[in-house]
Design a protein around this motif. Sequence first.
Motif, short mmCIF file in Angstrom:
data_model
loop_
_atom_site.label_atom_id
_atom_site.label_comp_id
_atom_site.label_asym_id
_atom_site.label_seq_id
_atom_site.Cartn_x
_atom_site.Cartn_y
_atom_site.Cartn_z
N ASP A 1 0.66 -1.24 0.02
CA ASP A 1 -0.15 -0.11 0.01
C ASP A 1 0.91 1.01 -0.11
OD1 ASP A 1 -2.35 -1.42 0.00
OD2 ASP A 1 -2.65 -1.49 2.10
N GLN A 2 1.89 1.36 0.74
CA GLN A 2 2.85 2.41 0.86
C GLN A 2 3.57 2.74 -0.62
OE1 GLN A 2 5.72 2.32 4.05
NE2 GLN A 2 6.92 4.35 3.18
N VAL A 3 3.98 1.42 -1.18
CA VAL A 3 4.66 1.70 -2.41
C VAL A 3 3.53 1.97 -3.42
CG1 VAL A 3 5.75 0.10 -4.24
CG2 VAL A 3 6.24 -0.52 -1.88
N ARG A 4 2.70 1.52 -3.62
CA ARG A 4 1.57 1.91 -4.32
C ARG A 4 1.30 3.54 -4.30
NH1 ARG A 4 -2.07 -1.40 -3.78
NH2 ARG A 4 -1.77 -2.66 -5.30
N ALA A 5 1.25 3.98 -3.13
CA ALA A 5 1.04 5.53 -3.13
C ALA A 5 2.11 6.30 -3.42
CB ALA A 5 0.53 5.62 -1.50
N ASP A 6 3.44 5.74 -2.93
CA ASP A 6 4.52 6.58 -3.57
C ASP A 6 4.65 6.59 -4.90
OD1 ASP A 6 5.13 6.99 -0.72
OD2 ASP A 6 6.53 5.37 -0.41
#
Length: 663
Positions: A518-523
């Motif tokens: 989820d963090q990777v997708r947002a970044d």
Amino acid sequence: MLQKIRENTSGWIVWTIVGLIIFAMTFFGIEQYFQTRIETYAAKIESPPDWWRGAPREGALGRLARAFVWETHEVSQQQFRERFDRFREQARQRMGEAYDPDQVESLESKRLVLDGLVDETILEIAARRDGIAAEPGAITKAIREVDGITVDGEFIGNDAYRFWLQSRGLTAASFEALIARQILVSTMPDAVAQTGFIGDAELERLLSLQQETRDLRFLELAPPALPPLEDEQAALAAWHAANPQRYSTEETVTINYVELDAATLEVAGEPSEAELRERYERERGRFGTEEERIVSHILVEVPADADAAAVEAARAKAAELAAQARAPGADFAALAAANSDDLGSREQGGELGSIGKGVFPKAFEEAVYALAEGEVSEPVRTDMGWHVVKLTRLVPGTVQPFEAVRAQLLAEHAETERERLFNDRSGALVDAILREPNSLAAVAREQGLALNSAGPFGRMQGSGIAALEAVRAAAFSRGQKDDRQVSDPIEVGPNHVVVIQVTDHAPSVLRPLEEVIDQVRADLQADRREKAARAAAEALHARARAGEPLEALAAEVGGVVQQSSGVFRQAGLPDAAIVREGFRLLPQEEGKPADVGLAALGDGRYALVVATGRKPGELEGLGPEVRAQIRAQVARMRGDMEREAFVKALRGQFEITIAEERL
């Protein structure tokens, strides 16, 4: 070599100096010139002697001069450490939770602190070289401006002043010497800073620019819609692999440690009464107050270039003032206020306060200590002129009786014994580490110390013993993480050391994509939006600069061209970035293409900006007070720049060597 000397010298004076250098080499031995010394300075400052300021720097003669007649001043490692400790503590208090040890401990920060010490040393050398001295009145005035010594503009009084000094481990003499050095160091740069000024025409131009307004047209560009990724999983995996620092676990260690703290050591037995009394007699000077001499003076100034007649006239005037001061009922303060040339003390009736030894000129000091309370001296000559000195009050020194300080002596004896025990125990601890370098548990058993553990903790923060930066630095050193050796004693306080051994090391590892997807997708999406927005904005900016009207571009992107009239330079609306860009541009002229700018507004938003008009500042509403305030601000800024330039130029007169490896 002789030819080099011949090329760099001329005149009998220089050859006399060369002869003296050769004599020095003959007397002390040529080996002194070539001998290798172990240097320990943090910075070394070399300068030609006062009697030969034009001494060469280069060539054979220059090397000889630097070896034998140049003066050398050093900034010691101890001076640097003390100043850097204060810098670190101030940074910690200023930054709070945002404190970054790596930034504060960087070489750039250390050089900044060391450069400050070098500048102070150079300024002190230059001031003494040029005959600058701290006047007694200036020292008194500076002391009375220190926060805590003056409250609501009033001096706190001599008793409170003595307590203020004692609470800071100072004496009157040492504090006066410190203030005198500060005055000495600041005199020349402050004088240069006071030369900063701004002319009337320049002020009017500056005010006009400050009050100038502009008419702006701008088109805000919304971030473009992002197309879907063809292979989102592959893109996420690639981003995850390319930015491992964002998604890695923190590197941590766990340690065992032992502490040796003098404060916790028990002292066996007490000294005898005779031993206590012997110590009291040996150190009785500590148990009282110094003699205090409160002094006032009248200065009859004598210019440095005064002839003998002027000097004698000043002496005669001082003698007349001394006679008036000795007359029955004379008011010395009134005489000083009416006649003294010392601006620093004249307003206080000539009062200089308490005088310590080693601060004022020798002749002045000798006169002070030759007077009885209430007496007025004959005229005393110093570099400033003639002084008439009055000892207004004499406070004798006092010594406390043995009974009053017996408890203090006992406590000090115990502290001394604990320090001795600490030294013995710490030496034994080092020996034990040398015998058992791989087992802190064995060292602890042998020395009778408790074996504790802490962690896991990271490089930047920890709790308990790991909250200490020195402990964390040692724990993350290569020798600890890789070799797991018992550390050397780590000093964490006065007579307080810690010895550690890493028992577990968890390196930083990249967390699996599934855990942080989820963090990777947002970044990744944020990065795509920013790049797409910038690319689209730069493309539209290029078209606008090529001549396409903003209205046509607005219709294409579904935006609206907006206008703001009469915008001031410091305005925050319509947007601070739009205003900055608008004042950077050339105002549009009729019949010519517009100068179009691009402003980044944040969050992927941009704006195309055109300055359509400019109106000079209206200065009629600026009264004399506002103009004077702005003039003073600009003059102060210019003075600060002149001060920096002066110090920089002064540094060029010295040879400065920085030992970065010792910082």
